[in-house]
Design an enzyme around this catalytic site. Structure first.
Site, PDB file in Angstrom:
ATOM      1  CG  HIS A   1      32.116  44.483  46.698  1.00 25.10           C
ATOM      2  ND1 HIS A   1      31.663  45.423  47.599  1.00 25.10           N
ATOM      3  CD2 HIS A   1      33.315  44.921  46.257  1.00 25.10           C
ATOM      4  CE1 HIS A   1      32.551  46.393  47.685  1.00 25.10           C
ATOM      5  NE2 HIS A   1      33.562  46.124  46.880  1.00 25.10           N
TER       6      HIS A   1
ATOM      7  CG  HIS B   1      36.873  53.784  45.379  1.00 28.07           C
ATOM      8  ND1 HIS B   1      36.125  53.734  46.516  1.00 28.07           N
ATOM      9  CD2 HIS B   1      36.328  52.880  44.541  1.00 28.07           C
ATOM     10  CE1 HIS B   1      35.163  52.852  46.381  1.00 28.07           C
ATOM     11  NE2 HIS B   1      35.267  52.305  45.188  1.00 28.07           N
TER      12      HIS B   1
ATOM     13  CG  HIS C   1      37.786  45.456  45.427  1.00 24.39           C
ATOM     14  ND1 HIS C   1      36.485  45.889  45.349  1.00 24.39           N
ATOM     15  CD2 HIS C   1      38.033  44.801  44.265  1.00 24.39           C
ATOM     16  CE1 HIS C   1      35.955  45.488  44.196  1.00 24.39           C
ATOM     17  NE2 HIS C   1      36.862  44.818  43.525  1.00 24.39           N
TER      18      HIS C   1
HETATM   19  C1  DNO Z   1      32.788  50.298  43.943  1.00 24.47           C
HETATM   20  C2  DNO Z   1      32.861  48.866  43.707  1.00 24.47           C
HETATM   21  C3  DNO Z   1      31.503  48.222  43.646  1.00 24.47           C
HETATM   22  C4  DNO Z   1      31.629  46.758  43.254  1.00 24.47           C
HETATM   23  C5  DNO Z   1      30.336  45.997  43.293  1.00 24.47           C
HETATM   24  C6  DNO Z   1      30.563  44.542  43.021  1.00 24.47           C
HETATM   25  O1  DNO Z   1      33.724  50.985  43.720  1.00 24.47           O
HETATM   26  O2  DNO Z   1      33.655  48.241  44.626  1.00 24.47           O
HETATM   27  O3  DNO Z   1      30.732  48.895  42.692  1.00 24.47           O
HETATM   28  O4  DNO Z   1      32.120  46.694  41.956  1.00 24.47           O
HETATM   29  O5  DNO Z   1      29.712  46.117  44.527  1.00 24.47           O
HETATM   30  O6  DNO Z   1      29.389  43.966  42.603  1.00 24.47           O
END
Ligand code: DNO
Length: 392
Positions: free
Chosen positions: A238, A351, A303
């Site tokens: 990520h 989100h 994402h």
């Molecule tokens: C936040 C997420 C992060 C993600 C981590 C992956 O909303 O995108 O917490 O899960 O960085 O390790």
């Protein structure tokens, strides 16, 4: 239409999440991405623990093929202490996950903090709430709440004076809210940190610059990627969120050049990327479409969320179709990628806004049910329209 489609996911934080598996199933997701949050970072995820969680998810008709996250112990990031044991354990967890049918493992290599925001309830004109990052407020938190010694030393005196005045005008409640928001509110952090712990954790990195952290990441990848390749797991790192250094800590996955460096250094498919449009998109120089075209074959997870920059130092999380990123172009390119490679790639709305019935609830910031349901619906529609209009 018989073409590879997004594997539509929602994130679920496990049995204590206020958003239930049933809520997620009703939102129309095919599966959840989740983690065994109760297992201490660095310990092995056993096949028993993985299977128990998987069965719970499957009972609702949902699948579990993506882990988010299998966290990397700080000692691996620093290459200190018991890092060798933690790497062995990581490999063991990957093997166990593969045995249980998991396919993608998301992780990050950000020191101390996962993601950082300065406001978790920024009111939007329609009365829903968004997450926001304001660099001035971050500086206030760093200088006067955390009181990180280097922060003051590095600040221009005139600017410091201005910020001091701004801080003095804040009420005690505002100060406390800012501290909670920056250091304790966001899911993904291992624990609710208090000031001294944060300072101590940051101090451990004082001799680790970006190049050293990069070397440590590559050493980690050289150990875990062959195992992932062997057992058929795709790793998906990520990006930094926000995409720049915070609290004097090195961050090494913010830009296209960073991606190139890491993917080229360990050139196996299993060394892949979680393409987070929100994280990369908050950096004005990132050309997301180009990055997607260039590194598509190494993207194992999407994402999807949008951000809106309203100045050089501030961004907030916009509605999916309305921020700085052209989500239509991104989805179109992702659809082409899946057709070209004949594979379905997991995708989750990231989100969402806090809205409607969620407004009164203590859902995890960014992870209420309704805002994400809205984004998922928009993404499904977008994907369907792209397919219908481009595939004959
Ligand atoms: C936040 C997420 C992060 C993600 C981590 C992956 O909303 O995108 O917490 O899960 O960085 O390790």
């Amino acid at each position: 239409m018989n073409y590879p489609r997004f594997h539509q996911q929602m994130r679920w934080f496990g049995p204590t999440d206020l958003v239930s598996l049933s809520d997620i199933a009703q939102a129309g997701a095919q599966g959840v991405v989740t983690a065994l949050h109760g297992i201490p970072i660095g310990s092995i995820w056993t096949t028993e623990a993985i299977t128990t969680r998987k069965l719970l998810i499957n009972e609702l008709g949902l699948d579990w093929t993506v882990v988010e996250s299998l966290p990397v112990h700080e000692e691996i990031k620093m290459r200190t202490g018991q890092f060798e044991l933690y790497i062995q354990n990581y490999c063991e967890s990957l093997r166990n996950l593969a045995v249980c049918g998991l396919e993608v493992v998301t992780y990050n290599f950000m020191p101390v903090f996962d993601w950082v925001r300065t406001d978790i309830a920024h009111p939007l004109p329609n009365q829903s709430e968004a997450l926001l990052y304001d660099h001035r407020k971050y500086e206030l938190a760093d200088l006067f709440l955390l009181e990180r010694p280097e922060a003051k030393a590095e600040m221009d005196p005139a600017q410091l004076e201005k910020l001091q005045q701004q801080f003095d005008r804040m009420s005690a409640v505002e100060k406390q809210e800012l501290f909670q928001c920056v250091f304790q509110a966001l899911p993904g952090s291992s624990e609710a940190l208090v000031k001294d712990q944060v300072l101590a954790a940051i101090a451990q990195y004082q001799d680790i610059d970006a190049q050293q952290l990069r070397n440590n990441l590559i050493a980690f990848l050289e150990a875990v990627v062959p195992v992932a390749e062997e057992v058929g797991i795709q790793l998906a790192i990520h990006p930094d969120d926000p995409p720049f250094s915070v609290f004097g800590l090195p961050r090494i996955l913010s830009t296209a050049a960073d991606v190139e460096y890491i993917l080229a250094a360990v050139p196996y498919k299993a060394n892949g990327l979680c393409f987070c449009t929100g994280s990369f998109g908050a950096h004005p120089e990132n050309d997301l479409l180009r990055m997607l075209k260039e590194w598509g074959s190494r993207i194992h997870f999407f994402h999807l969320r949008n951000t809106k920059r309203d100045g050089p130092d501030r961004f907030w999380e916009a509605s999916l179709l309305e921020g700085d990123t052209d989500m239509y172009e991104i989805v179109k390119e992702a659809v082409y990628l899946m057709q070209k490679e004949q594979r379905s790639i997991p995708m989750r709305p990231d989100h969402g806004h806090k809205m409607l019935d969620d407004l009164g609830k203590a859902v995890y910031p960014g992870y209420g049910a309704i805002g994400r349901l809205k984004s998922l619906a928009e993404l499904r529609g977008l994907e369907y329209a792209v397919l219908a209009s481009t595939v004959k």
